[in-house]
Design an enzyme around this catalytic site. Sequence first.
Site, PDB file in Angstrom:
ATOM      1  N   TYR A 342       0.827  -1.207   0.000  1.00 17.36           N
ATOM      2  CA  TYR A 342       0.000   0.000   0.000  1.00 17.36           C
ATOM      3  C   TYR A 342       0.860   1.256   0.000  1.00 17.36           C
ATOM      4  CZ  TYR A 342      -3.651  -3.281   1.494  1.00 17.36           C
ATOM      5  OH  TYR A 342      -4.529  -4.326   1.585  1.00 17.36           O
ATOM      6  N   GLU A 418     -18.925   0.741  22.527  1.00 15.11           N
ATOM      7  CA  GLU A 418     -19.908   1.029  21.465  1.00 15.11           C
ATOM      8  C   GLU A 418     -20.317   2.492  21.384  1.00 15.11           C
ATOM      9  OE1 GLU A 418     -22.753  -2.062  22.327  1.00 15.11           O
ATOM     10  OE2 GLU A 418     -21.940  -3.323  20.711  1.00 15.11           O
TER      11      GLU A 418
END
Length: 438
Positions: A342, A418
């Site tokens: 990459y 979360e």
Amino acid sequence: MGGRMSSSVAVLVWVLMLVTSVRGQTVERLSSAQIDRCCADVHEQVITWRRDIHEHPELSNREIRTAGVVAEHLRRLGLEVRTGVAHTGAVGVLRGGKPGPVIALRADMDALPVTEAVDLPFASRVKTLYNGREVGVMHACGHDVHTSVLMGVAQVLAQMREELPGTVKFIFQPAEEGAPAGEEGGARLMIREGALENPRPEVIFGLHVSPGHRVGTIAYRSGATMAASDGLRIVVRGRQTHGASPWSGTDPIVVASQIVLGLQTIISRQIDLPAAPAIITIGGIHGGVRSNIIPEEVELVGTIRTFLPEMRSDIHERVCRTAMLIAQGSGAAAEVKISSGYPVTFNDPNLTARMVPVLEAVTGKGRTISVPPMTGAEDFSYYQQRIPGLYFFIGVTPENADPKQAAMLHSPQFYVDEGALAVGVRSLTHLAVAYLKR
Ligand SMILES: [Zn+2]
Ligand SMILES: [Zn+2]
């Protein structure tokens, strides 16, 4: 009759009032407060999606169920949806009711061959064969978060479609972690298969979870943000002989050892490190089968991480020269192969400067922070080679925990608070609306 007339007038007035109030509401819809309300409304749903995807992780180029859930959701929202892009990718297009630019938002969907060790009701129990071995499969890089967050963003922006001045492209990408051996995949293949065409976005935004930061924090960097990552393989060829008489052959193990140390002096003695960091890591040495046999050859495998294109090619040259000449000095030979991975994840400085205030408004002052470059790599960089992009990080470590002690990405203990889902949905939604409204 008169009575009937007055009642139909009343109905007409009521309908007019309703239309006006709905209109008033839609005009208001792109306000910051209204965006936040819509994001809050979708939060529980995003948690449900994330837990479902977390429980059903799929490896790179095998994200069939995940992509199916995504595509069904995008279709239900009324987006134009293309599936099967770069094997399992899905691209959704949301055309706003008003004219404006085209932008793209990207999420990656793949999981890793890691056996989950977190005690959660929705922990992954999935197992699969990977390189011939049975392994667990886990969203140990948080791509379940990225996917469910972008599904939430699509829902919020679809609700605002009529007032949206422009078009938003949702790119759900497979295989960020790298395609299986012998396959292609990821961002590069998505681009080749038209993810950035029809319509062509002028900028792209994406995010990654970060266990190094507390939930509620956004980390970013202008310019070179994540490293270019190149694979390195060196085969040192000597001449096999008896371990008791090394002079009768050429020992590739000693030569390989010298090469390992020589490569480290490229970084420590030859590179302008204040200009940018660089890393050479040899992660594997393979050679020999028995204590008293000097083998014919030794293989070294490793990775090279850089942040500047000139430094990248310069280090490649030095690695080849160092390995070959050290080997030659001992009468051995070294074959060096560097495979390009990459490129650098480069945040466009103008775009970053323009968008950071938007992120600051999402987190509150002092919680959107500029961070040093990271030596990890990310294939979001391929999109940024085509169009300006901003890639940033959302903290996932609970408020009361120490990010320095948090399990890293790719660890079986990796854990997400979360609350980060809400930050993800709000940040991408606000970035999209702010860019379209500019
Ligand atoms: Zn990863
Ligand atoms: Zn990742």
